[in-house]
Design a protein around this motif. Structure first.
Motif, PDB file in Angstrom:
ATOM      1  N   THR A  96       0.829  -1.211   0.000  1.00 51.34           N
ATOM      2  CA  THR A  96       0.000   0.000   0.000  1.00 51.34           C
ATOM      3  C   THR A  96       0.859   1.255   0.000  1.00 51.34           C
ATOM      4  N   ASP A  97       2.199   1.067  -0.117  1.00 44.83           N
ATOM      5  CA  ASP A  97       3.107   2.221  -0.087  1.00 44.83           C
ATOM      6  C   ASP A  97       4.124   2.167  -1.236  1.00 44.83           C
ATOM      7  N   ASN A  98       3.625   1.809  -2.431  1.00 44.84           N
ATOM      8  CA  ASN A  98       4.445   1.763  -3.648  1.00 44.84           C
ATOM      9  C   ASN A  98       5.652   0.838  -3.543  1.00 44.84           C
ATOM     10  N   GLY A  99       5.482  -0.283  -2.862  1.00 49.58           N
ATOM     11  CA  GLY A  99       6.529  -1.287  -2.806  1.00 49.58           C
ATOM     12  C   GLY A  99       7.569  -1.097  -1.715  1.00 49.58           C
ATOM     13  N   ALA A 100       7.378  -0.128  -0.835  1.00 47.06           N
ATOM     14  CA  ALA A 100       8.323   0.050   0.276  1.00 47.06           C
ATOM     15  C   ALA A 100       8.202  -1.114   1.260  1.00 47.06           C
ATOM     16  N   THR A 101       6.975  -1.547   1.502  1.00 48.32           N
ATOM     17  CA  THR A 101       6.725  -2.707   2.361  1.00 48.32           C
ATOM     18  C   THR A 101       5.674  -3.581   1.696  1.00 48.32           C
ATOM     19  N   TRP A 102       5.696  -4.863   2.038  1.00 40.27           N
ATOM     20  CA  TRP A 102       4.779  -5.834   1.460  1.00 40.27           C
ATOM     21  C   TRP A 102       4.166  -6.668   2.574  1.00 40.27           C
ATOM     22  N   ARG A 103       2.897  -7.073   2.378  1.00 36.97           N
ATOM     23  CA  ARG A 103       2.250  -8.003   3.294  1.00 36.97           C
ATOM     24  C   ARG A 103       1.717  -9.178   2.486  1.00 36.97           C
ATOM     25  N   VAL A 104       1.769 -10.347   3.082  1.00 36.63           N
ATOM     26  CA  VAL A 104       1.314 -11.565   2.408  1.00 36.63           C
ATOM     27  C   VAL A 104      -0.212 -11.568   2.377  1.00 36.63           C
ATOM     28  N   ALA A 105      -0.776 -11.700   1.179  1.00 38.82           N
ATOM     29  CA  ALA A 105      -2.226 -11.742   1.008  1.00 38.82           C
ATOM     30  C   ALA A 105      -2.723 -13.174   0.803  1.00 38.82           C
ATOM     31  N   PHE A 106      -1.857 -14.042   0.310  1.00 37.77           N
ATOM     32  CA  PHE A 106      -2.190 -15.437   0.028  1.00 37.77           C
ATOM     33  C   PHE A 106      -0.921 -16.236   0.151  1.00 37.77           C
TER      34      PHE A 106
END
Length: 150
Positions: free
Chosen positions: A132-142
């Motif tokens: 949600t921040d242009n690839g600065a951080t990522w969260r696992v959705a699946f």
């Protein structure tokens, strides 16, 4: 690729075998797999090398009868991997990305990516991440896994 008419594109196939190491970065996914993930139907997945070793073809089916197909290839035009996936529920993914040395990372958009990583010779982890921040951080959705099958 050549034109096959107004609405059709025909892949004329490779003129020689794909023997460059780049063509084989995704080979860790080749084989017959048992697919599992929390909250979804388990399934099987057959990944084969086709087109003189230039294409990876995926044939998926879960226990609810959903079928999916994908084609993946390394493009010399842009130096990236491309995958197109479709399934019997009308789902479609068009992904582009690269192998980062340990895992295949293919993007649907700048904020949605899919990853494959061999965690052993008999297991491949497959997951989706959202940013949600242009690839600065990522969260696992699946998150799912493939275990080598018979």
């Amino acid at each position: 690729v050549r034109s096959g008419g107004t609405y059709r594109v025909v892949w004329i196939g490779p003129q020689s075998d794909c023997t460059d190491p780049m063509d084989h970065q995704f080979d860790f996914w080749l084989g017959r797999w048992n697919f599992s993930a929390p909250g979804v139907f388990p399934g099987t997945n057959d990944i084969t090398a086709e087109g003189r070793g230039c294409l990876l073809e995926e044939h998926f089916q879960d226990t609810a009868g959903v079928r999916g197909r994908s084609t993946s290839l390394f493009s010399r035009r842009d130096g990236q991997w491309h995958q197109t996936y479709v399934d019997s529920l009308g789902g479609r993914l068009v992904l582009v990305g690269s192998f980062d040395g340990t895992r295949m990372v293919l993007y649907q958009s700048s904020s949605d990516r899919f990853l494959w990583e061999a965690t052993s010779a008999s297991v491949v982890r497959y997951w989706e991440e959202i940013s949600t921040d242009n690839g600065a951080t990522w969260r696992v959705a699946f998150d799912s896994s493939y275990a080598r099958g018979p």
